[in-house]
Design a protein around this motif. Structure first.
Motif, PDB file in Angstrom:
ATOM      1  N   THR A  11       1.130  -1.312   0.295  1.00 15.09           N
ATOM      2  CA  THR A  11       0.087  -0.197   0.392  1.00 15.09           C
ATOM      3  C   THR A  11       1.291   1.702  -0.205  1.00 15.09           C
ATOM      4  OG1 THR A  11       0.394   0.132   2.583  1.00 15.09           O
ATOM      5  CG2 THR A  11      -1.813  -0.920   1.158  1.00 15.09           C
ATOM      6  N   CYS A  12       2.011   1.323   0.409  1.00 15.13           N
ATOM      7  CA  CYS A  12       2.790   2.290   0.096  1.00 15.13           C
ATOM      8  C   CYS A  12       3.011   2.515  -1.031  1.00 15.13           C
ATOM      9  CB  CYS A  12       4.170   2.551   1.434  1.00 15.13           C
ATOM     10  SG  CYS A  12       5.769   3.072   1.757  1.00 15.13           S
ATOM     11  N   PRO A  13       3.102   4.111  -1.324  1.00 15.45           N
ATOM     12  CA  PRO A  13       3.495   4.506  -3.462  1.00 15.45           C
ATOM     13  C   PRO A  13       5.034   4.306  -2.670  1.00 15.45           C
ATOM     14  CG  PRO A  13       2.598   6.232  -1.550  1.00 15.45           C
ATOM     15  CD  PRO A  13       2.462   5.316  -0.917  1.00 15.45           C
ATOM     16  N   LEU A  14       5.693   4.082  -4.072  1.00 19.81           N
ATOM     17  CA  LEU A  14       7.055   4.884  -4.096  1.00 19.81           C
ATOM     18  C   LEU A  14       7.281   5.358  -5.677  1.00 19.81           C
ATOM     19  CD1 LEU A  14       8.702   1.187  -3.025  1.00 19.81           C
ATOM     20  CD2 LEU A  14       8.519   3.474  -1.378  1.00 19.81           C
ATOM     21  N   GLN A  15       8.471   6.424  -5.437  1.00 21.30           N
ATOM     22  CA  GLN A  15       9.191   6.878  -6.255  1.00 21.30           C
ATOM     23  C   GLN A  15      10.631   7.062  -6.583  1.00 21.30           C
ATOM     24  OE1 GLN A  15       6.789   8.892  -8.189  1.00 21.30           O
ATOM     25  NE2 GLN A  15       4.526   8.295  -6.902  1.00 21.30           N
ATOM     26  N   PRO A  16      10.785   7.412  -8.124  1.00 20.81           N
ATOM     27  CA  PRO A  16      12.129   7.258  -8.522  1.00 20.81           C
ATOM     28  C   PRO A  16      12.536   8.148  -7.097  1.00 20.81           C
ATOM     29  CG  PRO A  16      11.109   7.183 -10.211  1.00 20.81           C
ATOM     30  CD  PRO A  16       9.180   7.689  -9.370  1.00 20.81           C
ATOM     31  N   PHE A  17      12.435   9.753  -6.696  1.00 24.64           N
ATOM     32  CA  PHE A  17      13.277  10.040  -5.477  1.00 24.64           C
ATOM     33  C   PHE A  17      13.553   9.410  -4.786  1.00 24.64           C
ATOM     34  CE2 PHE A  17      13.016  12.651  -1.914  1.00 24.64           C
ATOM     35  CZ  PHE A  17      13.817  13.515  -2.937  1.00 24.64           C
ATOM     36  N   GLY A  18      12.721   8.971  -4.368  1.00 24.81           N
ATOM     37  CA  GLY A  18      13.215   8.082  -2.991  1.00 24.81           C
ATOM     38  C   GLY A  18      14.445   6.871  -3.114  1.00 24.81           C
ATOM     39  N   LEU A  19      14.532   6.853  -4.597  1.00 22.34           N
ATOM     40  CA  LEU A  19      15.136   5.135  -5.008  1.00 22.34           C
ATOM     41  C   LEU A  19      17.167   6.006  -5.378  1.00 22.34           C
ATOM     42  CD1 LEU A  19      16.310   2.467  -5.635  1.00 22.34           C
ATOM     43  CD2 LEU A  19      15.851   2.725  -7.454  1.00 22.34           C
ATOM     44  N   GLN A  20      17.012   7.251  -5.744  1.00 27.35           N
ATOM     45  CA  GLN A  20      17.779   7.506  -6.433  1.00 27.35           C
ATOM     46  C   GLN A  20      18.548   8.477  -4.502  1.00 27.35           C
ATOM     47  OE1 GLN A  20      16.854  10.740  -8.249  1.00 27.35           O
ATOM     48  NE2 GLN A  20      16.411   9.582 -10.460  1.00 27.35           N
ATOM     49  N   GLN A  21      17.426   8.918  -4.527  1.00 30.43           N
ATOM     50  CA  GLN A  21      18.540   9.177  -2.539  1.00 30.43           C
ATOM     51  C   GLN A  21      19.104   8.688  -1.693  1.00 30.43           C
ATOM     52  OE1 GLN A  21      17.754  13.012  -1.670  1.00 30.43           O
ATOM     53  NE2 GLN A  21      19.680  12.352  -0.516  1.00 30.43           N
ATOM     54  N   LEU A  22      18.221   7.772  -1.552  1.00 28.80           N
ATOM     55  CA  LEU A  22      18.727   6.067  -1.044  1.00 28.80           C
ATOM     56  C   LEU A  22      20.115   5.998  -1.324  1.00 28.80           C
ATOM     57  CD1 LEU A  22      19.305   3.824   0.760  1.00 28.80           C
ATOM     58  CD2 LEU A  22      17.326   2.785  -0.102  1.00 28.80           C
ATOM     59  N   ILE A  23      20.170   5.483  -3.345  1.00 30.94           N
ATOM     60  CA  ILE A  23      21.905   5.200  -3.659  1.00 30.94           C
ATOM     61  C   ILE A  23      22.610   6.271  -3.307  1.00 30.94           C
ATOM     62  CG2 ILE A  23      22.725   4.505  -5.978  1.00 30.94           C
ATOM     63  CD1 ILE A  23      19.595   3.319  -6.832  1.00 30.94           C
ATOM     64  N   LEU A  24      21.641   7.544  -3.671  1.00 37.09           N
ATOM     65  CA  LEU A  24      22.749   8.692  -3.166  1.00 37.09           C
ATOM     66  C   LEU A  24      23.567   8.855  -2.112  1.00 37.09           C
ATOM     67  CD1 LEU A  24      24.955  11.679  -4.059  1.00 37.09           C
ATOM     68  CD2 LEU A  24      22.483  12.343  -3.431  1.00 37.09           C
ATOM     69  N   ASP A  25      22.918   8.664  -1.151  1.00 39.27           N
ATOM     70  CA  ASP A  25      23.186   8.216   0.245  1.00 39.27           C
ATOM     71  C   ASP A  25      24.261   6.831   0.515  1.00 39.27           C
ATOM     72  OD1 ASP A  25      21.325  10.071   1.014  1.00 39.27           O
ATOM     73  OD2 ASP A  25      20.310   9.018   1.845  1.00 39.27           O
ATOM     74  N   MET A  26      24.246   6.352   0.063  1.00 37.59           N
ATOM     75  CA  MET A  26      25.342   4.312   0.291  1.00 37.59           C
ATOM     76  C   MET A  26      25.894   5.033  -0.685  1.00 37.59           C
ATOM     77  SD  MET A  26      23.281   2.413   2.313  1.00 37.59           S
ATOM     78  CE  MET A  26      22.464   3.939   2.801  1.00 37.59           C
ATOM     79  N   HIS A  27      26.135   5.844  -2.011  1.00 37.60           N
ATOM     80  CA  HIS A  27      27.691   6.341  -2.250  1.00 37.60           C
ATOM     81  C   HIS A  27      28.084   7.648  -1.438  1.00 37.60           C
ATOM     82  CE1 HIS A  27      27.903   4.027  -6.430  1.00 37.60           C
ATOM     83  NE2 HIS A  27      26.794   4.551  -6.132  1.00 37.60           N
ATOM     84  N   PHE A  28      26.735   8.427  -1.421  1.00 38.33           N
ATOM     85  CA  PHE A  28      27.957   9.456   0.139  1.00 38.33           C
ATOM     86  C   PHE A  28      28.813   8.608   1.367  1.00 38.33           C
ATOM     87  CE2 PHE A  28      27.266  11.686   3.626  1.00 38.33           C
ATOM     88  CZ  PHE A  28      27.807  12.952   2.895  1.00 38.33           C
ATOM     89  N   THR A  29      27.798   7.350   1.386  1.00 40.31           N
ATOM     90  CA  THR A  29      28.799   6.935   2.427  1.00 40.31           C
ATOM     91  C   THR A  29      29.676   6.403   2.524  1.00 40.31           C
ATOM     92  OG1 THR A  29      26.729   6.586   3.534  1.00 40.31           O
ATOM     93  CG2 THR A  29      27.868   5.378   5.150  1.00 40.31           C
ATOM     94  N   VAL A  30      30.036   5.336   1.097  1.00 36.67           N
ATOM     95  CA  VAL A  30      31.350   5.133   0.978  1.00 36.67           C
ATOM     96  C   VAL A  30      32.254   6.602   0.098  1.00 36.67           C
ATOM     97  CG1 VAL A  30      32.405   3.897  -1.098  1.00 36.67           C
ATOM     98  CG2 VAL A  30      30.001   2.789  -0.430  1.00 36.67           C
TER      99      VAL A  30
END
Length: 779
Positions: free
Chosen positions: A636-655
């Motif tokens: 029931t939770c809607p997902l948008q490309p923005f959320g995936l992009q932000q999560l991947i950016l956070d992971m690259h930022f951590t690395v």
């Protein structure tokens, strides 16, 4: 009437009693008793003097009679010699007469003469007479205790009469009687030889003669038994004489006792070979006897050793092992291999001493009250640890010095042999002691778990490390011990005991060991590192949890920040940045790195490892948090490309944080890749195509690098303020959300959601606008 009364009260001078009468009338009974006793004592003294005179007279008479008896005995011996010599003379005369009669018998044919010759022959000595003369001669020699002459005579008679060696002929009663008498004399001689060996102050020359005589009599086993008994008695007396010194010199007593025991065993082995040769039967008996004496030696060491829990007991046990194995190696040249037996017998004793000493060390390390009574702190360990002194009155540094002092105290008691045979055991126990110390330091960190295994350490830590500097000081002390002080102390000792007495001051890895010791040491170092990793991981876990969760228990890394119905594509954003929690993570790590640079000065290795582990811990928590991932997997939770992009950016930022700071980033990269892969699967399941929604990987890498540069530039233009667990000031500015509700996020781009308003609000209230908006919940 009155005059008469006065006369009664004051008698006339004529009625005065003389002084002598007064003395006789009023003499005390005690004086009479004393005088009577003195009279009796005088009488007794006279009686004793008379008795002593009689005893002296009788004693002199006894001595005179004894001298006469001795003279009589000598006269009897002389008389026997005279009779023996007369008998020999008579025998010689009769032999001469016999020869003359034999010649006369050959020349004469007269029957009467032959009868006379036969009568004379009857008078000549027979074989029985010869036997009797020989036995009498032996009796004389035995009576005079001339054992050597008696032994030679018996040996010669035995060689001349083979029948004496064989069993008696039943048909010859006379031969059987003579053999029986001969054996009786032989038994008497044997008893005399045995008695000689039992003399308390016999010299070895006399002992050797007696044992050789027994061997000539065919009593080799008895002679060998008497030899071992002689040395056993000698050893027993020497040990008993040494016992009083064990309490005066407890450390040197085992070495002295070892030297005594093994020197006597060596002498017995040498003399046995000298007298009895290389006979395997006798050699085996020497080995068996030596094993019995070593068992007695070990019992003596145990019974007279100091209390097993003291350092002197460990020193005495080490010296005992060193001396025993050194002397036993010398005995191997004589064919006695006793080293294994010594180790088997001493191992339980050594294990007990080690166990009690390390139990004492554990109490010493974990109990501050006992410390002052046990030993003074060594100043050698103060300089490398004093750099970590915090506001806790130096208790932390004192605990580290205390730990190293007790370990050094134990190591100083060790000898090369005990290191060779018990080194692995000792290293294991030092590792266990270090484990207990690490558990105690874990209890000093905030929010430590109430693990049952740490219950015994609750009273150890009199302080709590609340600030970052205090917690880093704990890690610094532990790291200095595990990486420098403890390995160097052990390896320097191991090297000194192996022959090089000049320890190097360089890295511990430069010290060379034998293959077995090297393997044990590497395993021990690995164990120490694992124990330290428990402390480091506990700190990282608590530090990360304090960052992720607020004091109210709400999480700052909520999946809701990646769910946005109106979010713009980051790829087209002019200034994309990581999400607020990861910006705060960067600031937190920067601030911790600054504190670590001051507290852990010169410890760049632990700084990098610690900050890398903190980064890993954040990603590991995110990877394992099911509540976080359940939001993405909810239908029931809607997902948008923005959320995936932000999560991947956070992971690259951590690395990139790890790479920028020079941390080991391989493991961080692996965890981040796993999170990205799982996120892509979750978003793909909702119909979002990764190939369309996501830009190239290079864009994420470059964006993450540029984000770090932007955040660092923001730091240079601002004043840094201290961060605590609920007050994260991101480079002097709070990145805040607008005052919209949780359900209606801002339609502006990423920059519009990040404002640079100076504020003193906490991260829990400033950055949670996107997370769970605690301000709205308070209304």
């Amino acid at each position: 009437m009155e005059s008469s009364e006065e006369e009664d009260d004051f008698p006339s001078l004529e009625s005065i009693t003389p002084q002598s009468k007064v003395d006789s009338l009023y003499q005390s009974h005690t004086e009479k008793g004393i005088r009577k006793l003195c009279c009796e004592l005088l009488d007794l003294k006279d009686a004793v003097e008379n008795l002593c005179g009689n005893m002296r007279t009788k004693y002199l008479a006894f001595l005179r009679i004894s001298e006469e008896a001795i003279e009589m005995e000598h006269e009897l011996v002389e008389l026997r010699k005279h009779i023996s010599s007369q008998g020999i003379l008579v025998q010689d005369l009769m032999n001469g007469v016999f020869r003359e009669l034999e010649g006369w018998n050959q020349s004469s044919t007269n029957v009467q003469k032959n009868s006379e010759i036969r009568e004379l022959q009857d008078l000549l000595p027979t074989e029985a007479d010869d036997h009797k003369i020989f036995l009498d001669k032996i009796d004389v020699l035995l009576a005079e205790h001339k054992v050597e002459e008696a032994l030679e005579a018996l040996d010669a008679e035995e060689r001349n009469s083979p029948d004496l060696k064989s069993s008696a002929d039943a048909s010859s009663t006379e031969g059987s009687t003579y053999r029986s008498d001969f054996l009786k004399r032989k038994a008497v001689l044997e008893d005399q030889l045995v008695e000689i060996t039992r003399q308390p102050f016999i010299s070895f020359v006399e002992l050797q003669k007696a044992l050789t005589g027994l061997m000539k009599l065919g009593k080799g086993p008895l002679a060998h038994q008497l030899l071992l008994k002689f040395y056993g008695s000698r050893l027993q007396k020497s040990i008993e004489a040494l016992f009083p010194s064990c309490s005066v010199c407890p450390k040197t007593y085992p070495a002295t006792l070892s030297k005594l025991v093994f020197s006597i065993i060596s002498s017995a082995t040498t003399k046995s070979g000298l007298i009895f040769g290389d006979n395997p039967v006798y050699t085996n008996r020497v080995v068996q006897w030596a094993e019995w004496e070593i068992e007695y030696f070990v019992r003596s060491v145990k019974e007279n050793a100091p209390s097993s829990e003291t350092a002197s007991a460990l020193g005495a046990a080490s010296i005992c092992v060193q001396a025993s194995l050194s002397y036993s190696s010398m005995l191997e040249k004589q064919g006695l291999k006793l080293s294994k037996l010594i180790l088997v017998l001493l191992r339980p004793f050594i294990d007990e001493v080690l166990e009690l000493n390390f139990r004492r060390a554990r109490k010493f390390v974990l109990d501050l009250v006992v410390a002052d009574e046990c030993m003074s702190f060594s100043p050698r360990f103060a300089p490398p640890l004093s750099a970590f002194t915090t506001s806790s009155e130096g208790v932390l540094v004192d605990s580290g010095i205390r730990f190293m002092c007790i370990v050094e105290d134990i190591l100083e008691q060790l000898t090369p042999m005990i290191i060779l045979h018990f080194g692995g055991n000792i290293l294991s126990r030092i590792g266990t002691l270090f484990d207990k110390y690490m558990d105690a330091l874990i209890k000093a960190l905030p929010e430590s778990s109430d693990d049952d295994t740490l219950s015994e350490l609750k009273e150890f830590v009199p302080f709590r490390a609340e600030t970052d500097s205090e917690q880093l000081a704990i890690l610094g002390v532990a790291f200095t011990i595990v990486d420098e002080l403890l390995p160097n102390a052990v390896m320097n000792l191991w090297k000194q005991q192996s022959g090089n007495v000049e320890p190097k001051s360089g890295p511990a890895e430069n010290v060379m060991f034998s293959p077995n010791t090297s393997t044990e040491f590497k395993d021990w170092r690995r164990h120490l590192q694992h124990s330290f990793d428990k402390l480091r991981d506990h700190f990282c876990r608590q530090y990360v949890l304090s960052f992720i969760y607020s004091r109210e228990g709400k999480t700052r890394l909520d999946a809701q920040i990646y769910i946005s119905e109106n979010g713009d594509d980051l790829y087209w954003d002019s200034d994309p940045l990581p999400s607020l929690p990861f910006q705060a993570l960067f600031a937190k790590l920067q601030q911790l790195a600054t504190v670590a640079g001051d507290v852990l000065l010169g410890k760049e290795k632990i700084q990098k490892i610690l900050l890398a582990r903190l980064t890993e811990t954040v990603l590991m928590w995110l990877s394992d948090e099911q509540e976080f991932w359940s939001v993405f997997e909810n239908d029931t939770c809607p997902l948008q490309p923005f959320g995936l992009q932000q999560l991947i950016l956070d992971m690259h930022f951590t690395v990139e944080i790890a790479r920028f700071a020079g941390y080991p980033s391989r493991h961080v990269h692996q965890i981040a890749s796993a999170i990205i892969a799982r996120a892509i699967r979750a978003f793909s399941a909702k119909g979002i195509e990764p190939q369309i929604a996501l830009p190239e990987d290079e864009w994420f890498v470059e964006t993450a690098k540029s984000s770090i540069s932007k955040l660092l530039l923001g730091t240079e233009g601002s004043e840094t303020s201290e961060l605590d667990q609920d007050h994260i000031n991101l480079h002097g500015h709070i990145v805040m959300e607008s005052d919209d509700d949780d359900d209606d996020h801002s339609d502006s781009d990423s920059d519009s959601s990040l404002s640079t308003i100076e504020s003193t609000e906490s991260f829990a209230s400033a950055s949670m606008g996107e997370l769970d908006s605690p301000r709205n919940s308070d209304d």
